[in-house]
Design a protein around this motif. Structure first.
Motif, PDB file in Angstrom:
ATOM      1  N   ALA A  33       0.823  -1.492  -0.121  1.00  0.00           N
ATOM      2  CA  ALA A  33       0.117   0.081   0.089  1.00  0.00           C
ATOM      3  C   ALA A  33       0.817   1.116   0.141  1.00  0.00           C
ATOM      4  N   ASN A  34       2.062   1.376   0.698  1.00  0.00           N
ATOM      5  CA  ASN A  34       2.795   2.357   0.789  1.00  0.00           C
ATOM      6  C   ASN A  34       3.687   2.448  -0.473  1.00  0.00           C
ATOM      7  N   LEU A  35       3.922   1.432  -1.088  1.00  0.00           N
ATOM      8  CA  LEU A  35       4.508   1.347  -2.514  1.00  0.00           C
ATOM      9  C   LEU A  35       3.704   2.118  -3.662  1.00  0.00           C
ATOM     10  N   GLU A  36       2.549   1.424  -3.506  1.00  0.00           N
ATOM     11  CA  GLU A  36       1.436   1.965  -4.237  1.00  0.00           C
ATOM     12  C   GLU A  36       0.906   3.550  -4.010  1.00  0.00           C
ATOM     13  N   GLY A  37       1.450   4.300  -3.201  1.00  0.00           N
ATOM     14  CA  GLY A  37       1.311   5.642  -2.944  1.00  0.00           C
ATOM     15  C   GLY A  37      -0.377   5.847  -2.206  1.00  0.00           C
ATOM     16  N   PHE A  38      -0.744   4.892  -1.604  1.00  0.00           N
ATOM     17  CA  PHE A  38      -2.035   4.907  -0.968  1.00  0.00           C
ATOM     18  C   PHE A  38      -1.869   6.097   0.128  1.00  0.00           C
ATOM     19  N   GLY A  39      -0.781   6.249   0.579  1.00  0.00           N
ATOM     20  CA  GLY A  39      -0.603   7.168   1.836  1.00  0.00           C
ATOM     21  C   GLY A  39      -1.032   6.444   3.073  1.00  0.00           C
ATOM     22  N   VAL A  40      -0.399   7.002   4.378  1.00  0.00           N
ATOM     23  CA  VAL A  40      -0.383   6.150   5.431  1.00  0.00           C
ATOM     24  C   VAL A  40      -1.851   6.107   6.048  1.00  0.00           C
ATOM     25  N   VAL A  41      -2.403   7.305   5.926  1.00  0.00           N
ATOM     26  CA  VAL A  41      -3.727   7.266   6.544  1.00  0.00           C
ATOM     27  C   VAL A  41      -4.697   6.075   5.918  1.00  0.00           C
ATOM     28  N   ILE A  92      -5.802  -3.834  -7.330  1.00  0.00           N
ATOM     29  CA  ILE A  92      -5.018  -2.887  -6.356  1.00  0.00           C
ATOM     30  C   ILE A  92      -5.619  -1.376  -6.137  1.00  0.00           C
ATOM     31  N   GLU A  93      -6.531  -1.320  -5.497  1.00  0.00           N
ATOM     32  CA  GLU A  93      -7.314  -0.201  -5.249  1.00  0.00           C
ATOM     33  C   GLU A  93      -7.629  -0.122  -3.947  1.00  0.00           C
ATOM     34  N   PRO A  94      -7.802   1.155  -3.071  1.00  0.00           N
ATOM     35  CA  PRO A  94      -7.841   1.218  -1.633  1.00  0.00           C
ATOM     36  C   PRO A  94      -9.128   0.516  -0.864  1.00  0.00           C
ATOM     37  N   VAL A  95     -10.325   0.954  -1.766  1.00  0.00           N
ATOM     38  CA  VAL A  95     -11.473   0.472  -1.224  1.00  0.00           C
ATOM     39  C   VAL A  95     -11.702  -0.977  -1.526  1.00  0.00           C
ATOM     40  N   THR A  96     -11.338  -1.677  -2.328  1.00  0.00           N
ATOM     41  CA  THR A  96     -11.505  -2.961  -2.595  1.00  0.00           C
ATOM     42  C   THR A  96     -10.513  -3.899  -1.746  1.00  0.00           C
ATOM     43  N   TRP A  97      -9.405  -3.236  -1.390  1.00  0.00           N
ATOM     44  CA  TRP A  97      -8.640  -3.854  -0.450  1.00  0.00           C
ATOM     45  C   TRP A  97      -9.019  -3.737   0.711  1.00  0.00           C
ATOM     46  N   MET A  98      -9.810  -2.722   1.339  1.00  0.00           N
ATOM     47  CA  MET A  98     -10.591  -2.564   2.462  1.00  0.00           C
ATOM     48  C   MET A  98     -11.711  -3.759   2.557  1.00  0.00           C
ATOM     49  N   ILE A  99     -12.488  -4.190   1.706  1.00  0.00           N
ATOM     50  CA  ILE A  99     -13.250  -4.969   1.299  1.00  0.00           C
ATOM     51  C   ILE A  99     -12.572  -6.226   1.882  1.00  0.00           C
ATOM     52  N   ALA A 344      -3.499   5.881  14.759  1.00  0.00           N
ATOM     53  CA  ALA A 344      -1.829   5.864  14.564  1.00  0.00           C
ATOM     54  C   ALA A 344      -1.747   6.351  13.303  1.00  0.00           C
ATOM     55  N   ALA A 345      -2.185   5.926  11.998  1.00  0.00           N
ATOM     56  CA  ALA A 345      -1.790   6.310  10.956  1.00  0.00           C
ATOM     57  C   ALA A 345      -2.025   8.251  10.759  1.00  0.00           C
ATOM     58  N   LEU A 346      -3.043   8.763  11.549  1.00  0.00           N
ATOM     59  CA  LEU A 346      -3.207  10.227  11.537  1.00  0.00           C
ATOM     60  C   LEU A 346      -1.938  10.718  12.274  1.00  0.00           C
ATOM     61  N   LEU A 347      -1.564  10.279  13.233  1.00  0.00           N
ATOM     62  CA  LEU A 347      -0.381  10.687  14.004  1.00  0.00           C
ATOM     63  C   LEU A 347       1.017  10.670  13.081  1.00  0.00           C
ATOM     64  N   MET A 348       1.099   9.565  12.375  1.00  0.00           N
ATOM     65  CA  MET A 348       2.121   9.184  11.432  1.00  0.00           C
ATOM     66  C   MET A 348       2.285  10.200  10.430  1.00  0.00           C
ATOM     67  N   LEU A 349       1.161  10.629   9.907  1.00  0.00           N
ATOM     68  CA  LEU A 349       0.923  11.755   9.120  1.00  0.00           C
ATOM     69  C   LEU A 349       1.451  13.080   9.467  1.00  0.00           C
ATOM     70  N   ILE A 350       1.186  13.265  10.731  1.00  0.00           N
ATOM     71  CA  ILE A 350       1.508  14.547  11.251  1.00  0.00           C
ATOM     72  C   ILE A 350       3.043  14.689  11.610  1.00  0.00           C
ATOM     73  N   ILE A 351       3.580  13.948  12.202  1.00  0.00           N
ATOM     74  CA  ILE A 351       4.836  13.675  12.705  1.00  0.00           C
ATOM     75  C   ILE A 351       6.036  12.819  12.271  1.00  0.00           C
ATOM     76  N   GLY A 352       5.470  12.017  11.097  1.00  0.00           N
ATOM     77  CA  GLY A 352       6.524  11.129  10.573  1.00  0.00           C
ATOM     78  C   GLY A 352       6.186   9.595  11.105  1.00  0.00           C
ATOM     79  N   PRO A 353       7.265   8.833  10.725  1.00  0.00           N
ATOM     80  CA  PRO A 353       7.056   7.564  11.103  1.00  0.00           C
ATOM     81  C   PRO A 353       6.813   6.929  12.383  1.00  0.00           C
ATOM     82  N   SER A 354       7.669   7.956  13.555  1.00  0.00           N
ATOM     83  CA  SER A 354       7.902   7.636  14.817  1.00  0.00           C
ATOM     84  C   SER A 354       6.248   7.992  15.401  1.00  0.00           C
ATOM     85  N   GLY A 355       5.440   8.372  14.524  1.00  0.00           N
ATOM     86  CA  GLY A 355       4.274   8.971  15.308  1.00  0.00           C
ATOM     87  C   GLY A 355       3.428   7.365  15.593  1.00  0.00           C
ATOM     88  N   LEU A 356       4.044   6.515  14.893  1.00  0.00           N
ATOM     89  CA  LEU A 356       3.393   4.965  15.266  1.00  0.00           C
ATOM     90  C   LEU A 356       3.439   5.002  16.999  1.00  0.00           C
TER      91      LEU A 356
END
Length: 414
Positions: A33-41, A92-99, A344-356
């Motif tokens: 997902a990260n490689l496909e550019g889905f974003g951390v959130v 390879i699409e976010p919504v289908t991956w969620m399902i 956790a993903a929201l915090l990672m978006l704000i402060i970087g990987p260590s946000g986890l």
């Protein structure tokens, strides 16, 4: 005991294969997902959907098993999980991956329920504790081993998805061919949330906090590792070490809680997690070996919170309520695990990987502080009245019937 283990070897192989495949799939999806550019959130939402499916599966799986039988249920859901693994590589699409991820969660809940029903059927007063410990080691060891399969093929390809599908499909073979008698009908009674909280506020909040922390760590630790500069092989080792760290600390911390107020152990573990979370701020300056060490400590502190919370809850209730209470606490854990990756993903978006790990520190601080407050409000259970700690899994309510502290075995086997 040796004869019993031989008798349940097919079930342990099946359960190990399931967790091997799903362990690989979890990290694979996060990295892809990260490689496909889905974003951390979006990645966090995808990983959260697995736990949402798990909660749904835990609610409905018992009635399905009782209606169509254990082998048919296992075969159907293993096939569905195998197909879902392949579908991730095709669509390879976010919504289908969620399902697909939610479907996998439903399948995992049903598969564990079936496997653990069989294990419970083969248990006796003399071996229940040993069987539960063996099962615990098998499923966590297989999950950790699954991480080490990540480097066998490129993350960007479809080979790893095929590997996951094959491994899950192979779990069918030993279970479908087992000669172990089919278990009796599955009971699925639960305590109400209000009543459970009244029994043990710390146990309730501890299980919720454990879900919030562990759901995030298991879902996003591979993303953290990769964004921190680790290559695929190092990422696999990092996640595996986290899981093994939790496996190694579960028993000693649990036994320690048999001799001191369990709430003090929960406080210590929670505040220790706060310290580890803050240390991860410095990880950009550390070599991978030090990251591995911090990862081991993080897993070693995060994983035992759930078992300690279950044990603390059981200290305050009659044995006849152990299984219904633990089944409800499993749902509480699942709700926390559903929310954890997204938060956790929201915090990672704000402060970087260590946000986890900052997120994990915040939740741990809340759990530890609440337990500390409750210590001042309620006296501990006398040592001679407290139940002995037993390792528990976060898979199905049947696992709690294997718990030697429960009287469910006597009710079903006398």
């Amino acid at each position: 005991m040796r004869n019993t283990l031989i008798g349940i070897s097919a079930l342990l192989l099946g359960a190990g294969a399931i967790n091997l495949g799903l362990g690989l799939q979890g990290s694979l999806l996060a990295l892809r997902a990260n490689l496909e550019g889905f974003g951390v959130v979006l990645t966090g939402l995808i990983m959260s959907s697995y736990y949402a499916g798990f909660v749904i599966g835990s609610i409905f799986a018992p009635s399905i098993v009782n209606r169509v039988g254990h082998i048919r249920t296992f075969s159907a859901f293993a096939s569905l999980a195998s197909a879902a693994a392949l579908c991730h590589a095709v669509l390879i699409e976010p919504v289908t991956w969620m399902i697909f991820r939610a479907i996998t969660g439903v399948c995992f809940a049903a598969l564990c329920l079936v496997a653990e029903s069989w294990l419970n059927e083969r248990s006796t007063n003399l071996n229940r504790g040993a069987l539960l410990s063996t099962y615990f080691v098998v499923i966590l060891g297989a999950t950790a081993l699954g991480q080490l399969l990540l480097p066998i093929a490129p993350i960007a390809g479809y080979d790893l998805f095929v590997a996951v599908s094959v491994i899950i499909s192979l779990s069918l073979v030993p279970v479908a061919l087992t000669s172990t008698p089919t278990p009796v009908e599955i009971e699925h009674e639960r305590l109400s949330l209000k009543r459970l909280y009244k029994f043990s506020p710390v146990g309730f909040i501890g299980c919720l906090g454990a879900g919030l922390i562990q759901g995030a760590l298991w879902a996003l630790s591979a993303v953290y590792a990769e964004k921190s500069g680790l290559i695929t092989e190092e990422t696999a080792i990092f996640v595996a070490i986290m899981i093994l760290g939790g496996l190694l600390t579960q028993w000693p911390l649990g036994k320690l809680s048999d001799y001191v107020d369990r709430r003090y152990v929960i406080v210590t573990v929670s505040f220790g997690m706060v310290g580890i979370g803050l240390l991860f701020f410095e990880t950009t300056r550390l070599d991978s070996i030090w990251l591995y060490c911090l990862g081991a400590f993080a897993g070693g502190l995060a994983l035992p919170i759930y078992g300690l919370s279950i044990a603390h809850t059981n200290d305050f209730m009659e044995t006849k309520y152990f299984v219904p209470a633990s089944a409800t606490l499993l749902m509480v854990y699942g709700v926390g695990a559903t929310l954890g990756p997204f938060l956790a993903a929201l915090l990672m978006l704000i402060i970087g990987p260590s946000g986890l790990f900052v997120y994990s520190a915040i939740i741990s601080l809340a759990v530890g502080s609440f337990a500390l407050y409750r210590i001042s409000q309620r006296n501990p259970v006398p040592e001679d009245e407290a139940e002995k700690f037993s390792m528990v899994t976060r898979t199905s309510q049947i696992a709690f019937e294997l718990d030697p502290r429960s009287d469910e075995f006597e009710q079903g086997h006398n």
